[in-house]
Design a protein around this motif. Structure first.
Motif, PDB file in Angstrom:
ATOM      1  N   THR A   1       0.860  -1.188   0.000  1.00 52.35           N
ATOM      2  CA  THR A   1       0.000   0.000   0.000  1.00 52.35           C
ATOM      3  C   THR A   1       0.892   1.232   0.000  1.00 52.35           C
ATOM      4  OG1 THR A   1      -1.548  -1.211   1.390  1.00 52.35           O
ATOM      5  CG2 THR A   1      -1.938   1.146   1.149  1.00 52.35           C
TER       6      THR A   1
ATOM      7  N   ASP B   1       0.651  -4.536  -8.473  1.00 53.75           N
ATOM      8  CA  ASP B   1      -0.693  -4.601  -7.871  1.00 53.75           C
ATOM      9  C   ASP B   1      -0.781  -3.674  -6.668  1.00 53.75           C
ATOM     10  OD1 ASP B   1      -1.608  -6.530  -9.624  1.00 53.75           O
ATOM     11  OD2 ASP B   1      -0.755  -8.166  -8.420  1.00 53.75           O
TER      12      ASP B   1
ATOM     13  N   SER C   1      -1.537  -0.788  -4.145  1.00 49.79           N
ATOM     14  CA  SER C   1      -2.681   0.121  -4.060  1.00 49.79           C
ATOM     15  C   SER C   1      -2.158   1.502  -3.659  1.00 49.79           C
ATOM     16  CB  SER C   1      -3.653  -0.475  -3.042  1.00 49.79           C
ATOM     17  OG  SER C   1      -4.260   0.515  -2.314  1.00 49.79           O
TER      18      SER C   1
ATOM     19  N   GLU D   1      -2.875   5.106  -2.384  1.00 45.23           N
ATOM     20  CA  GLU D   1      -3.896   5.898  -1.677  1.00 45.23           C
ATOM     21  C   GLU D   1      -3.477   7.360  -1.716  1.00 45.23           C
ATOM     22  OE1 GLU D   1      -6.448   4.229   0.131  1.00 45.23           O
ATOM     23  OE2 GLU D   1      -5.710   2.310  -0.599  1.00 45.23           O
TER      24      GLU D   1
END
Ligand SMILES: Cc1cc2nc3c(=O)[nH]c(=O)nc-3n(C[C@H](O)[C@H](O)[C@H](O)COP(=O)(O)OP(=O)(O)OC[C@H]3O[C@@H](n4cnc5c(N)ncnc54)[C@H](O)[C@@H]3O)c2cc1C
Length: 344
Positions: free
Chosen positions: A29, A123, A125, A127
């Motif tokens: 992330t 992949d 993510s 934010e």
């Protein structure tokens, strides 16, 4: 079970680390305080123009990054600026520069494509709009909180990539009772930075010059750099010009809080004198960007940074690489991502 890894910052270093972690058994992330990616390698769009108002291009100074840009990533719309960079001195004397044959890469849709393409191959993510304020040491890992004190979860390892002063702030607010935390913060906080104010100057006519950019070599002119975005395919419509004037670090510190109109008026005046073209004193629209932490002037002590890895804490960026360049930040991010992959 897959590791949870957090990357703070989606600049070249953060994107490089995510890319290197793509095949690891990890869930990644990325927390980025701004609305975009690529950090100081930034692009804006306005009135049919695209312009790179932070880093101007990526150079071929690192073999691994060169291979990635020219082969590993999608090369559609990759631009290699053909015109050379020339030089000028304090008196505004212009002469031919040294790097006529060097590659200078960006993309038709802007240099931010570099991070977009790196993240696009993973992949991870991303934010956006999340500013990390407090890392808390917990259960052999880290819990992260944003500026609203929202709990963003627990991570097995955390990579910090903001510029050194902002990373020092994060270490300062970290809830981590360990001697290394203070040592790290002290090592990071002393790294000096140059400040640069960029002025963007648009004109409804073309300029006929043999160079892409001019760089001041004696650090004694109010303008440090001026470049022509029209030399990058896809950036400026035919019949127009868009100049990026980076004011010198001394000038930028003295005028950091000036009104944008005053900054662009001075920049346009100086550029008109330098290029000996009075039309340039009167741009039809302008823009500015204030880079308080533009360029690190030193690198951090590598030994102290390496010791943090034993605690699941990693640092990457141009200031860790010791060179304030996109390719150096990206290379450092790739290598740090690999170190995180190999940590078990
Ligand atoms: C005006 C200017 C011109 C330059 N020209 C060139 C050039 O022509 N060629 C070249 O190679 N280099 C150039 N550079 C340098 C180059 O831009 C940097 O070396 C490189 O982009 C650094 O990448 P990075 O990932 O280390 O850091 P950054 O790009 O700064 O990325 C760090 C990211 O962390 C984010 N962040 C910070 N704090 C937080 C937080 N608390 N929470 C979440 N996110 C956070 C930031 O928003 C940013 O996106 C230039 C820089 C400037 C400013």
């Amino acid at each position: 079970m897959a590791d949870d890894i957090a990357i703070v910052g989606a600049g070249a270093a953060g994107a490089g680390a995510a890319y290197a972690l793509a095949d690891a058994d990890a869930s990644v992330t990325v927390f980025e305080k701004s609305g975009g990616v690529c950090g100081r390698a930034a692009t804006r769009r306005r009135e049919g123009c695209r312009y790179d108002h932070g880093a101007n291009y990526v150079k071929a100074d690192d073999e691994r990054v060169t291979e990635l840009v020219t082969d590993g990533l999608d090369t559609e719309g990759l631009v290699d600026i053909a015109e050379p960079v020339w030089v000028f001195d304090a008196d505004g004397e212009i002469s031919e520069g040294r790097d006529a044959d060097d590659h200078k890469w960006t993309y038709e849709t802007g240099i931010t494509q570099l991070a977009k393409r790196l993240f696009g191959a993973t992949d991870a993510s991303v934010e956006n709009g999340v500013r990390i304020s407090e890392p808390v040491r917990e259960n052999d890992g880290w819990r992260l909180y944003d500026t609203d004190h929202e709990d963003l979860g627990h991570f097995d390892a955390v990579l910090l990539t903001p510029p050194a002063p902002q990373t020092a702030d994060l270490l300062g607010s970290a809830n981590w009772e360990h001697r290394l935390c203070r040592e790290l913060r002290e090592a990071v906080a002393v790294i000096p930075y140059r400040t640069i104010v960029s002025a963007v100057l648009h004109y409804p006519f073309e300029l006929d010059q043999p160079y892409y950019a001019l760089v001041n070599t004696d650090d004694d002119h109010d303008v440090g750099w001026v470049s022509r975005e029209e030399c990058k395919d896809g950036h400026v419509p035919d019949g127009e010009s868009l100049l990026i004037a980076q004011m010198s670090p001394d000038w930028s510190v003295d005028h950091y809080d000036d009104a944008d109109g005053a900054i662009t008026a001075t920049a346009a005046e100086r550029v008109a004198e330098l290029l000996d073209d009075e039309r340039l004193a009167d741009p039809d629209w302008t823009d500015t960007q204030h880079w308080r932490y533009a360029l690190a002037d030193d690198g951090v002590d590598a030994g102290t940074v390496d010791r943090a890895a034993e605690h699941g804490l990693y640092l990457a960026g141009d200031w860790v690489a010791g060179e304030a360049r996109v390719h150096a930040a990206l290379r450092n991010g790739l290598e740090t991502g690999e170190r995180i992959t190999d940590r078990r």
